[in-house]
Design a protein around this motif. Structure first.
Motif, mmCIF file in Angstrom:
data_model
loop_
_atom_site.group_PDB
_atom_site.id
_atom_site.type_symbol
_atom_site.label_atom_id
_atom_site.label_comp_id
_atom_site.label_asym_id
_atom_site.label_seq_id
_atom_site.Cartn_x
_atom_site.Cartn_y
_atom_site.Cartn_z
ATOM 1 N N SER A 129 36.171 9.666 55.737
ATOM 2 C CA SER A 129 35.441 10.766 56.365
ATOM 3 C C SER A 129 35.789 10.803 57.847
ATOM 4 O O SER A 129 35.701 9.789 58.531
ATOM 5 C CB SER A 129 33.934 10.566 56.170
ATOM 6 N N SER A 130 36.203 11.958 58.315
ATOM 7 C CA SER A 130 36.563 12.145 59.726
ATOM 8 C C SER A 130 35.832 13.351 60.275
ATOM 9 O O SER A 130 35.394 14.218 59.533
ATOM 10 C CB SER A 130 38.072 12.348 59.871
ATOM 11 N N ARG A 131 35.738 13.391 61.603
ATOM 12 C CA ARG A 131 35.016 14.490 62.252
ATOM 13 C C ARG A 131 35.804 14.986 63.455
ATOM 14 O O ARG A 131 36.256 14.206 64.287
ATOM 15 C CB ARG A 131 33.647 14.011 62.704
ATOM 16 N N PHE A 132 35.930 16.300 63.528
ATOM 17 C CA PHE A 132 36.449 16.977 64.709
ATOM 18 C C PHE A 132 35.226 17.521 65.435
ATOM 19 O O PHE A 132 34.422 18.242 64.847
ATOM 20 C CB PHE A 132 37.364 18.140 64.326
ATOM 21 N N THR A 133 35.076 17.183 66.703
ATOM 22 C CA THR A 133 33.945 17.666 67.490
ATOM 23 C C THR A 133 34.495 18.587 68.569
ATOM 24 O O THR A 133 35.443 18.228 69.273
ATOM 25 C CB THR A 133 33.171 16.494 68.116
ATOM 26 N N LEU A 134 33.890 19.775 68.679
ATOM 27 C CA LEU A 134 34.365 20.796 69.607
ATOM 28 C C LEU A 134 33.297 21.117 70.647
ATOM 29 O O LEU A 134 32.110 21.160 70.334
ATOM 30 C CB LEU A 134 34.728 22.072 68.839
#
Length: 191
Positions: A129-134
């Motif tokens: 599980s990975s997350r891109f935070t903007l």
């Protein structure tokens, strides 16, 4: 007497040098992800140097189709990866190397400007599980009847300069998950 050789703790040395610089051009999915560059030097079983470049393809934001303007990389946000050493280990850090404005985010939101992006792997194992935070700014369209949002270009009086209004946002997360055994076939994205 013949004895089989036994291996003890042996330091590993090696180089991973992977490059696939072609951008993601078109997809019907809302999001996609690709590694453009990966260079890892291993010395004595430890990461000596690490460099990476990846991209997040964004086709929809806030439920609407968007186009990144101006862009030399289609609808892709480019992320540069480094390895930061810390006491007792280290971590891989991916940060956006460029900003971009996504146009056409719907009838209320005119554009979404991404000023900063970060990529982190949240959990590993069988399912990664990975997350891109903007982080960035939202510009709203001027509504004719009643403008509840009031964030957008405004000209208070004729002849006056246009005031450019934005609403800042942070922490918009795009989650990517996949089965470690077959990443390409099982990858999913959610906002």
């Amino acid at each position: 007497v013949t004895r089989a050789p036994s291996l003890g703790a042996t330091p590993v040395f090696g180089l991973i040098d992977y490059a696939d610089p072609e951008d993601i051009e078109h997809t019907y999915d809302d999001f996609d992800f690709k590694v453009l560059l990966l260079r890892v030097l291993l010395q004595r079983s430890a990461v000596a140097t690490f460099a990476s470049r990846a991209e997040l393809f964004v086709n929809r934001l806030l439920g609407h189709a968007v186009t990144l303007l101006p862009s030399a990389h289609y609808n892709n946000l480019i992320l540069e990866g480094t390895y930061q050493r810390a006491q007792g280990g280290g971590q891989y850090v991916f940060l956006g190397s460029s900003v971009g404005r996504f146009q056409g985010a719907g009838p209320v939101v005119e554009s979404v400007e991404v000023q900063r992006a970060q990529f982190n792997t949240v959990a590993g194992g069988a399912t990664v599980s990975s997350r891109f935070t903007l982080w960035g700014k939202l510009r709203f369209r001027e509504l004719e009847e009643l403008d509840l949002f009031s964030f957008g270009p405004q000209q208070p009086v004729p002849e006056a300069p246009v005031v450019d209004g934005w609403l800042s946002f942070g922490g918009l997360g795009v989650e990517m998950a996949f089965d470690a055994a077959d990443p390409a076939a099982t990858r999913t994205f959610s906002v």
